[in-house]
Motif scaffolding. Structure first.
Motif, short mmCIF file in Angstrom:
data_model
loop_
_atom_site.label_atom_id
_atom_site.label_comp_id
_atom_site.label_asym_id
_atom_site.label_seq_id
_atom_site.Cartn_x
_atom_site.Cartn_y
_atom_site.Cartn_z
N ARG A 126 0.82 -1.21 0.00
CA ARG A 126 0.00 0.00 0.00
C ARG A 126 0.86 1.26 0.00
NH1 ARG A 126 -5.91 -0.83 2.55
NH2 ARG A 126 -6.14 -3.05 2.06
N ALA A 127 2.01 1.16 -0.62
CA ALA A 127 2.85 2.35 -0.81
C ALA A 127 2.27 3.13 -1.99
CB ALA A 127 4.27 1.94 -1.09
N ILE A 128 2.20 4.46 -1.84
CA ILE A 128 1.59 5.32 -2.85
C ILE A 128 2.65 6.25 -3.42
CG2 ILE A 128 -0.24 6.95 -3.34
CD1 ILE A 128 -1.72 5.98 -0.92
N THR A 129 2.67 6.34 -4.74
CA THR A 129 3.53 7.28 -5.44
C THR A 129 2.63 8.28 -6.15
OG1 THR A 129 5.14 5.51 -5.80
CG2 THR A 129 5.37 7.52 -7.12
N TYR A 130 2.92 9.59 -5.96
CA TYR A 130 2.09 10.64 -6.56
C TYR A 130 2.87 11.37 -7.64
CZ TYR A 130 -1.21 10.09 -2.71
OH TYR A 130 -2.12 9.59 -1.82
N ALA A 131 2.10 11.95 -8.54
CA ALA A 131 2.66 12.84 -9.57
C ALA A 131 1.68 13.97 -9.77
CB ALA A 131 2.91 12.09 -10.87
N ILE A 142 -8.34 7.74 2.14
CA ILE A 142 -9.36 6.95 1.42
C ILE A 142 -8.70 6.15 0.31
CG2 ILE A 142 -11.36 7.14 -0.11
CD1 ILE A 142 -12.28 9.52 1.58
N ILE A 143 -7.74 6.77 -0.40
CA ILE A 143 -7.05 6.05 -1.48
C ILE A 143 -6.30 4.86 -0.91
CG2 ILE A 143 -5.21 6.25 -3.19
CD1 ILE A 143 -6.07 9.16 -3.61
N ARG A 144 -5.63 5.04 0.21
CA ARG A 144 -4.83 3.97 0.79
C ARG A 144 -5.71 2.85 1.35
NH1 ARG A 144 -2.57 6.73 4.20
NH2 ARG A 144 -0.65 7.26 3.08
N ASP A 145 -6.85 3.21 1.99
CA ASP A 145 -7.64 2.22 2.72
C ASP A 145 -8.81 1.64 1.92
OD1 ASP A 145 -5.98 2.71 4.88
OD2 ASP A 145 -7.32 4.25 5.72
N SER A 146 -9.47 2.46 1.11
CA SER A 146 -10.71 2.02 0.46
C SER A 146 -10.52 1.60 -0.99
CB SER A 146 -11.76 3.14 0.53
OG SER A 146 -12.05 3.48 1.87
N VAL A 147 -9.66 2.30 -1.72
CA VAL A 147 -9.52 2.00 -3.15
C VAL A 147 -9.06 0.56 -3.40
CG1 VAL A 147 -8.22 2.58 -5.23
CG2 VAL A 147 -9.28 4.40 -3.87
N PRO A 148 -8.08 0.00 -2.65
CA PRO A 148 -7.69 -1.39 -2.91
C PRO A 148 -8.86 -2.37 -2.75
CG PRO A 148 -6.05 -0.32 -1.55
CD PRO A 148 -7.20 0.62 -1.62
N THR A 149 -9.70 -2.13 -1.77
CA THR A 149 -10.86 -3.02 -1.58
C THR A 149 -11.83 -2.91 -2.74
OG1 THR A 149 -10.64 -2.79 0.82
CG2 THR A 149 -12.73 -3.61 -0.02
N LEU A 150 -12.10 -1.67 -3.17
CA LEU A 150 -13.03 -1.48 -4.29
C LEU A 150 -12.45 -2.05 -5.58
CD1 LEU A 150 -14.14 2.19 -3.55
CD2 LEU A 150 -15.47 0.11 -3.16
N TYR A 163 -14.92 4.40 -10.31
CA TYR A 163 -14.95 5.77 -9.81
C TYR A 163 -15.47 5.74 -8.38
CZ TYR A 163 -14.44 7.24 -14.68
OH TYR A 163 -13.99 7.42 -15.96
N LEU A 164 -14.81 6.54 -7.53
CA LEU A 164 -15.21 6.65 -6.14
C LEU A 164 -15.49 8.11 -5.84
CD1 LEU A 164 -15.57 5.57 -3.25
CD2 LEU A 164 -13.09 5.92 -2.93
N PHE A 165 -16.74 8.41 -5.37
CA PHE A 165 -17.10 9.77 -5.03
C PHE A 165 -16.64 10.05 -3.60
CE2 PHE A 165 -20.97 9.14 -7.98
CZ PHE A 165 -20.16 9.29 -9.09
N VAL A 166 -15.96 11.20 -3.41
CA VAL A 166 -15.43 11.57 -2.10
C VAL A 166 -15.79 13.01 -1.80
CG1 VAL A 166 -13.51 9.94 -2.20
CG2 VAL A 166 -13.21 12.25 -3.11
N ASP A 167 -15.80 13.32 -0.50
CA ASP A 167 -16.04 14.69 -0.04
C ASP A 167 -14.70 15.35 0.26
OD1 ASP A 167 -18.88 14.57 -0.14
OD2 ASP A 167 -18.88 13.40 1.72
N ALA A 168 -14.27 16.23 -0.64
CA ALA A 168 -12.99 16.93 -0.50
C ALA A 168 -13.22 18.29 0.14
CB ALA A 168 -12.33 17.07 -1.85
N PRO A 169 -12.15 18.95 0.61
CA PRO A 169 -12.32 20.28 1.20
C PRO A 169 -12.99 21.27 0.27
CG PRO A 169 -10.15 19.40 1.72
CD PRO A 169 -10.76 18.46 0.74
N GLY A 170 -12.75 21.15 -1.03
CA GLY A 170 -13.35 22.09 -1.98
C GLY A 170 -14.69 21.63 -2.51
#
Length: 576
Positions: A126-131, A142-150, A163-170
């Motif tokens: 569950r290591a994440i690399t961003y760009a 959510i990406i680390r914990d929920s996306v692998p299960t989905l 696609y996963l709908f999430v509540d972001a600050p914006g």
């Protein structure tokens, strides 16, 4: 009484007619029940067909949504990472293989206001690399914990995107992801990027409403373009721009917004999209979920007026009012018939009672006549005076029979006509007592007179005498052997009161009004001479009413019954 007894008493016609009326009501009730059941079944079948249309429409929208989303995923992934291929960990492409701005034509916002981050999530570490940036901490969790299960769910394994709908600050946004599998179909990585598909970008939903045809061509109001004449373009344009839907021909099919309401909700049952915005839900709806696109659910509600055109003949209207009207009509007819039958049976009973009571009322004078005729035939009169008295009583009883016959006939008339003249009530009471004395002596009863003169009232002497005879006859029948019957007369102001007291059991207060009714009888002794069915007091009441007098029953101090007749005082003339 048995059925045979009723048929003998009233004839077969009332029973047959009553049975026919009952049969009509039962048949009508069964027919109404069958009609309501058939109507309900037809309506349920029609409504089921309409709901199938709604379910089919929701299925179409869900399917087309999948196709649109698949095209977007293909544009974002297939040229860079190809999720459909078999991968090994050593050959996984870097996160930068994803385009900085995925070629999905999403309408999220400008790059400076909507920076797109990309990520690669390696499993099982569950290591994440961003760009291109990093998401907010809560989104990263959510990406680390929920996306692998989905990503490892069966339907995502099949379509290779989600696609996963999430509540972001914006505000609400979407995490787009694509799973990567090795040769053993084990999930080894998940690639994704920041998206707004399905929450901010609802272009696909709008396209679905405008493009997808959800009703077949045979539905009224639909016609293909090729079936239209090329010369009526102006007419077609006016049809398309008009507000009316049914009764018109839509060359491109009925617009979806005119047919139904589409509502899309997420996994938390929050509304994402609705068209038309002022649309209403109905009982004719279909539901279809799309799990790999934010767990959204499509709700398609058909307009009730449109539903009428989806079934041949429309949805049957409820027949309950008409059915109930039919049943009510048959019940009213039956009630009227039973009322007529009841009147007929009452007439039969009245005739039988009339005959029985006339014979009963005639029995007393006939017994008197028979008794004195036998005395004369056997020569048991001791002297000429007793013989003359016996003949006088026979004559009086004969006149009484004639008077009684006239009273019975008069009682059958709507109004009784009697003479109105000054009457010596005390003298009439004395005459009635003398007349009734032999019958009283036969029953070992005594008659006492309490007469005060003068007592002149206005009335008919024959009617007053008949009243006294009937009352004395009742007192003798219902009183005990050896009783004393008292007849009294008093002048009290403007009335002359005549009363008769007996030593019988009395009449209950709640029964005193009933005994005045024709053929009502409280009961008598077992002797045939005391039989009857209560015509005497009915005649008494009618005679009193005809003389403008009042008759009443009360209780004596000793517990017997007191009959009272109140006559109007006569202020002129002499007793007749």
């Amino acid at each position: 009484m048995s059925i045979t007894g009723h048929m003998r008493a009233y004839g077969a016609r009332p029973l047959l007619l009553g049975g026919a009326l009952v049969g009509i009501v039962i048949f009508s009730a069964l027919a109404v029940r069958e009609s309501m059941i058939n109507a309900r079944e037809r309506r349920e079948a029609a409504e089921g067909t309409v709901r199938d249309y709604a379910m089919f429409a929701s299925y179409l929208y869900a399917t087309r949504t999948y196709l649109f989303a698949r095209d977007r995923a293909a544009a974002a992934y297939d040229r860079s990472i190809n999720p459909g291929a078999v991968w090994s960990r050593s050959k996984l492409p870097p996160v930068t293989a994803l385009a900085a701005i995925p070629d999905t034509m999403e309408r999220c916002g400008s790059s400076d206001k909507w920076p797109v981050y990309r990520f690669r999530l390696d499993l099982p570490s569950r290591a994440i690399t961003y760009a291109g940036g990093r998401p907010a901490p809560q989104i990263e969790a959510i990406i680390r914990d929920s996306v692998p299960t989905l990503a490892d769910r069966p339907w995502v394994r099949r379509v290779r995107f989600g696609y996963l709908f999430v509540d972001a600050p914006g505000g609400r946004e979407t995490v787009a992801y694509a799973p990567m599998f090795d040769s053993d179909t084990a999930l080894i990585a998940v690639y994704g990027y920041r998206s707004c598909y399905g929450v901010r970008d609802t272009t696909d939903y709008n396209a679905l409403i405008g493009v997808v045809k959800v009703l077949p061509p045979m539905v009224p109001g639909y016609i293909d373009e090729k079936a239209r004449s090329a010369l009526d373009s102006a007419h077609r344009a006016s049809e398309l721009a008009g507000d009316s839907m049914m009764g018109s021909k839509w060359p491109y099919g009925m617009p979806a917004e005119s047919l139904l309401t589409v509502t899309i909700s997420d996994a938390q049952h929050r509304q994402i999209y609705k068209a038309p915005k002022d649309g209403h839900s109905s009982n004719y709806y279909g539901v279809a979920p799309v799990r790999f696109i934010g767990d959204v659910t499509f709700w398609v509600s058909l307009r009730p007026d449109v539903a009428q055109y989806l079934v041949s003949g429309g949805i049957p209207e409820s027949r309950v009012p008409a059915s109930l009207l039919l049943l009510a009509g048959s019940i009213v007819l039956a009630i009227a018939g039973f009322a007529s039958l009841r009147s007929e049976i009452r007439l039969v009973k009245s005739r039988q009672r009339f005959l029985a009571n006339v014979s009963h009322e005639l029995r007393t004078p006939l017994q008197q006549i028979l008794m004195f005729v036998q005395l004369l035939r056997l020569g048991r009169t001791r002297n000429e005076a007793e013989r003359e008295r016996s003949l006088e009583i026979i004559e009086r009883e004969t006149h009484r029979l004639i008077s009684l016959s006239n009273s019975v006939l008069a009682g059958a008339k709507s109004e009784m006509q009697l003479d109105s003249a000054p009457v010596d009530v005390a003298g009439v009471a004395q005459t009635a007592a003398d007349f009734f004395m032999p019958l009283a002596e036969a029953r070992k009863m005594r008659i006492e007179l309490d007469l005060h003169e003068p007592a002149i009232a206005r009335g008919d002497p024959g009617a007053i005498r008949q009243i006294l005879i009937n009352v004395l006859d009742n007192a003798a029948k219902y009183g005990p052997i050896g009783q004393t019957i008292t007849i009294g007369v008093r002048h009290e102001g403007k009335i002359v009161r005549l009363w008769v007291d007996d030593c019988g059991p009395g009449i209950a207060a709640d029964q005193r009004q009933n005994v005045w009714e024709p053929f009502h009888r409280l009961g008598g002794t077992l002797d045939d001479s005391t039989g009857g069915a209560g015509l005497g007091l009915s005649i008494v009441r009618d005679l009193a009413t005809a003389m403008d007098a009042t008759a009443d029953l009360s209780t004596t101090p000793a517990g017997g019954t007191r009959f009272t007749l109140a006559l109007r005082v006569s202020h002129n003339g002499t007793p007749s």
